[in-house]
Write a protein that holds these residues in place. Structure first.
Motif, PDB file in Angstrom:
ATOM      1  N   THR A 204      95.964  -5.211 -75.924  1.00  0.00           N
ATOM      2  CA  THR A 204      97.001  -4.474 -75.192  1.00  0.00           C
ATOM      3  C   THR A 204      97.145  -3.038 -75.679  1.00  0.00           C
ATOM      4  O   THR A 204      97.434  -2.131 -74.875  1.00  0.00           O
ATOM      5  CB  THR A 204      98.355  -5.196 -75.286  1.00  0.00           C
ATOM      6  N   SER A 205      96.939  -2.810 -76.970  1.00  0.00           N
ATOM      7  CA  SER A 205      97.035  -1.438 -77.460  1.00  0.00           C
ATOM      8  C   SER A 205      95.831  -0.605 -76.999  1.00  0.00           C
ATOM      9  O   SER A 205      95.959   0.596 -76.726  1.00  0.00           O
ATOM     10  CB  SER A 205      97.152  -1.407 -78.985  1.00  0.00           C
ATOM     11  N   TYR A 206      94.677  -1.239 -76.916  1.00  0.00           N
ATOM     12  CA  TYR A 206      93.493  -0.563 -76.358  1.00  0.00           C
ATOM     13  C   TYR A 206      93.769  -0.170 -74.905  1.00  0.00           C
ATOM     14  O   TYR A 206      93.462   0.948 -74.471  1.00  0.00           O
ATOM     15  CB  TYR A 206      92.289  -1.502 -76.442  1.00  0.00           C
ATOM     16  N   ALA A 207      94.367  -1.096 -74.151  1.00  0.00           N
ATOM     17  CA  ALA A 207      94.697  -0.834 -72.751  1.00  0.00           C
ATOM     18  C   ALA A 207      95.647   0.356 -72.632  1.00  0.00           C
ATOM     19  O   ALA A 207      95.443   1.239 -71.789  1.00  0.00           O
ATOM     20  CB  ALA A 207      95.322  -2.084 -72.132  1.00  0.00           C
TER      21      ALA A 207
ATOM     22  N   TRP B 159      84.360   4.794 -73.437  1.00  0.00           N
ATOM     23  CA  TRP B 159      85.003   4.055 -74.529  1.00  0.00           C
ATOM     24  C   TRP B 159      84.194   2.805 -74.844  1.00  0.00           C
ATOM     25  O   TRP B 159      83.820   2.047 -73.938  1.00  0.00           O
ATOM     26  CB  TRP B 159      86.430   3.676 -74.126  1.00  0.00           C
ATOM     27  N   LEU B 160      83.957   2.584 -76.135  1.00  0.00           N
ATOM     28  CA  LEU B 160      83.123   1.474 -76.597  1.00  0.00           C
ATOM     29  C   LEU B 160      83.957   0.542 -77.481  1.00  0.00           C
ATOM     30  O   LEU B 160      84.182   0.835 -78.665  1.00  0.00           O
ATOM     31  CB  LEU B 160      81.925   2.020 -77.377  1.00  0.00           C
TER      32      LEU B 160
ATOM     33  N   ARG C 262      83.769   7.350 -77.321  1.00  0.00           N
ATOM     34  CA  ARG C 262      84.752   6.940 -78.329  1.00  0.00           C
ATOM     35  C   ARG C 262      84.485   5.496 -78.735  1.00  0.00           C
ATOM     36  O   ARG C 262      84.628   4.583 -77.921  1.00  0.00           O
ATOM     37  CB  ARG C 262      86.173   7.021 -77.767  1.00  0.00           C
ATOM     38  N   ALA C 263      84.089   5.297 -79.959  1.00  0.00           N
ATOM     39  CA  ALA C 263      83.941   3.946 -80.497  1.00  0.00           C
ATOM     40  C   ALA C 263      85.303   3.481 -80.994  1.00  0.00           C
ATOM     41  O   ALA C 263      86.034   4.242 -81.627  1.00  0.00           O
ATOM     42  CB  ALA C 263      82.929   3.923 -81.625  1.00  0.00           C
ATOM     43  N   ASP C 264      85.643   2.213 -80.688  1.00  0.00           N
ATOM     44  CA  ASP C 264      86.957   1.679 -81.036  1.00  0.00           C
ATOM     45  C   ASP C 264      86.796   0.278 -81.611  1.00  0.00           C
ATOM     46  O   ASP C 264      86.015  -0.521 -81.079  1.00  0.00           O
ATOM     47  CB  ASP C 264      87.844   1.659 -79.786  1.00  0.00           C
ATOM     48  N   LYS C 265      87.521  -0.033 -82.654  1.00  0.00           N
ATOM     49  CA  LYS C 265      87.369  -1.329 -83.318  1.00  0.00           C
ATOM     50  C   LYS C 265      88.012  -2.480 -82.554  1.00  0.00           C
ATOM     51  O   LYS C 265      87.739  -3.639 -82.830  1.00  0.00           O
ATOM     52  CB  LYS C 265      87.947  -1.267 -84.729  1.00  0.00           C
ATOM     53  N   ARG C 266      88.863  -2.178 -81.576  1.00  0.00           N
ATOM     54  CA  ARG C 266      89.578  -3.229 -80.854  1.00  0.00           C
ATOM     55  C   ARG C 266      88.712  -3.832 -79.749  1.00  0.00           C
ATOM     56  O   ARG C 266      87.679  -3.288 -79.373  1.00  0.00           O
ATOM     57  CB  ARG C 266      90.872  -2.668 -80.256  1.00  0.00           C
ATOM     58  N   ASP C 267      89.142  -4.983 -79.181  1.00  0.00           N
ATOM     59  CA  ASP C 267      88.410  -5.573 -78.062  1.00  0.00           C
ATOM     60  C   ASP C 267      88.985  -5.066 -76.754  1.00  0.00           C
ATOM     61  O   ASP C 267      90.101  -4.540 -76.693  1.00  0.00           O
ATOM     62  CB  ASP C 267      88.437  -7.107 -78.128  1.00  0.00           C
ATOM     63  N   ILE C 268      88.236  -5.239 -75.703  1.00  0.00           N
ATOM     64  CA  ILE C 268      88.556  -4.608 -74.430  1.00  0.00           C
ATOM     65  C   ILE C 268      89.845  -5.125 -73.802  1.00  0.00           C
ATOM     66  O   ILE C 268      90.465  -4.455 -72.979  1.00  0.00           O
ATOM     67  CB  ILE C 268      87.374  -4.766 -73.455  1.00  0.00           C
TER      68      ILE C 268
END
Length: 420
Positions: free
Chosen positions: A399-402, A349-350, A390-396
């Motif tokens: 909370t939703s990314y988590a 995950w990126l 998986r590229a993701d626009k959120r930061d690491i």
């Protein structure tokens, strides 16, 4: 009966070892002690169950060690003792040990520590009374759970101080061994899924959110590893020992230190164990925007002009450059691709919104070009490998990314358990 193995060089420390043996038996009459001699020369005493000659005959094909240099002797006797301890851990010669203890100077400590690290799993009681226990203990303990007790005086003749220290150590190992034996026999509870997660200060919010979500929604037990070098090594070791069922490797910052000469490298085997084991393994790039050094005046001269951030008085962070970030990405991709037993069980995950608390937009380590160089190196390196990115626009730390990355891991666990 609970049993403890006492490991020592009987040709130089016999009186001290015999005192320690008696002290263990007196600390708890239900604890038996077997003494193993790892010295240079044969020592005759009725208390020695595993003699020098027996070790050499059983595990060294009768090899003559009399003329070996000290360093080579320590390595050789450690290899013989390691084989013995592995056997005793599985029950050998009518004995199954529940703890191990040693006492000695730097040489004896080096030998005993090597045996404990190589022969026994994390969680097994290990204790060394050592003259060097108050110095740099990293090379002794490494990523294991060896307990060290400083001898205060040299282990060279009994006196009031050493008797007290050895008696305390005896009581400690007796209690540890009894507790371990009891837990081993009573371990009948339903097993939870054991998940390892890597964390750093700048990824703590994300890890906390992942942990709380998994613990509240699923039957899991979380093992958080602080990615300080030894933490990454400890997680890799636990995977190799079969102590983890899945890994969410959120924080791979130790790779930066490996490649730049930082102080928190976990070595060049990082990222191998879970891939080789074929267990569910989701990897991200937490804190790969930084290498770690000590106080600011310890940063190597070649990095003095770089972007530095004083995390605290003892830790200085250096922002990875675009080329360094690219190398980090190549390393991650290469390790996963080379060692993947089951590529379908690995996912990367990126988080494009920021790979640490201080690399989000406007943060002191924000550098989108460096991050993108790393992301591209990972994606290019994993092409046609069967490992999804998986590229993701959120930061690491979002909370939703988590939540989403935690659920992605659970989906892989379900597939792994169903044999899909």
């Amino acid at each position: 009966m609970v049993h403890v193995l006492l490991l020592g060089t009987c040709d130089t420390k016999l009186d001290e070892l015999l005192f320690l043996r008696t002290a263990i038996e007196e600390a708890d009459p239900n604890v038996g002690v077997s003494l193993a001699d790892v010295g240079r020369c044969e020592t005759q005493h009725e208390a020695i169950k595993y003699t020098h000659s027996k070790l050499i005959e059983s595990y060294g094909n009768g090899r003559n060690v009399d003329d070996l240099p000290r360093g080579e002797l320590i390595k050789t006797m450690a290899s013989f003792a390691t084989a013995l301890v592995r056997d005793l851990h599985q029950e050998f010669d009518g004995t199954c040990i529940d703890g191990i203890i040693s006492a000695g100077g730097s040489g004896g400590t080096s030998l005993a520590a090597a045996v404990m690290r190589d022969a026994l799993p994390i969680g097994f009681p290990k204790l060394i009374v050592s003259t060097v226990a108050s110095g740099d203990t990293g090379p002794i303990v490494e990523e294991t759970d060896i307990t060290l007790m400083y001898s205060v005086v040299d282990v060279a003749g009994l006196n009031g101080v050493l008797r007290n220290v050895l008696s305390n150590a005896a009581a400690a190992i007796a209690g540890m061994a009894c507790s371990y034996a009891g837990r081993r026999q009573a371990n009948t509870t339903e097993a939870k899924i054991r998940v390892g997660i890597t964390m750093f200060g700048v990824t703590t919010p994300g890890v906390d959110a992942i942990r709380k979500h998994l613990e509240s929604e699923h039957n899991v037990e979380i093992y958080v590893f602080h990615a300080t070098g030894h933490g990454g090594k400890a997680m890799e070791r636990l995977v190799r020992e079969g102590g983890l069922d899945a890994v969410l490797d959120l924080t791979t910052t130790e790779v930066c230190d490996l490649l730049t000469g930082g102080v928190m490298s976990a070595g060049n085997e990082r990222l191998e164990a879970a891939a080789k084991a074929g267990i569910p393994n989701i990897v991200s790039v937490g804190a790969t925007d930084m290498s770690n050094f000590g106080p600011k005046n310890t940063v190597p001269e070649r990095y003095k002009s770089r972007k530095l951030y004083e995390h605290n008085p003892m830790v200085t962070l250096m922002r990875t450059s675009q080329e360094e970030a690219r190398e980090v990405g190549r390393f991650i991709a290469s390790q996963l691709k080379q060692h993947a037993r089951d590529p379908a069980m690995i996912e990367v995950w990126l988080p494009k919104g920021g790979i640490s608390m201080i690399s989000t937009p406007e943060g002191p380590f924000a550098d989108p070009s460096a991050d993108e160089a790393m992301f591209n190196a990972i994606k290019n390196g994993l092409e046609e490998s069967g490992i999804e990115t998986r590229a993701d626009k959120r930061d690491i730390n979002d909370t939703s990314y988590a939540r989403d990355i935690a659920e992605a891991l659970m989906e892989k666990i379900r597939k792994h358990r169903s044999g899909q």
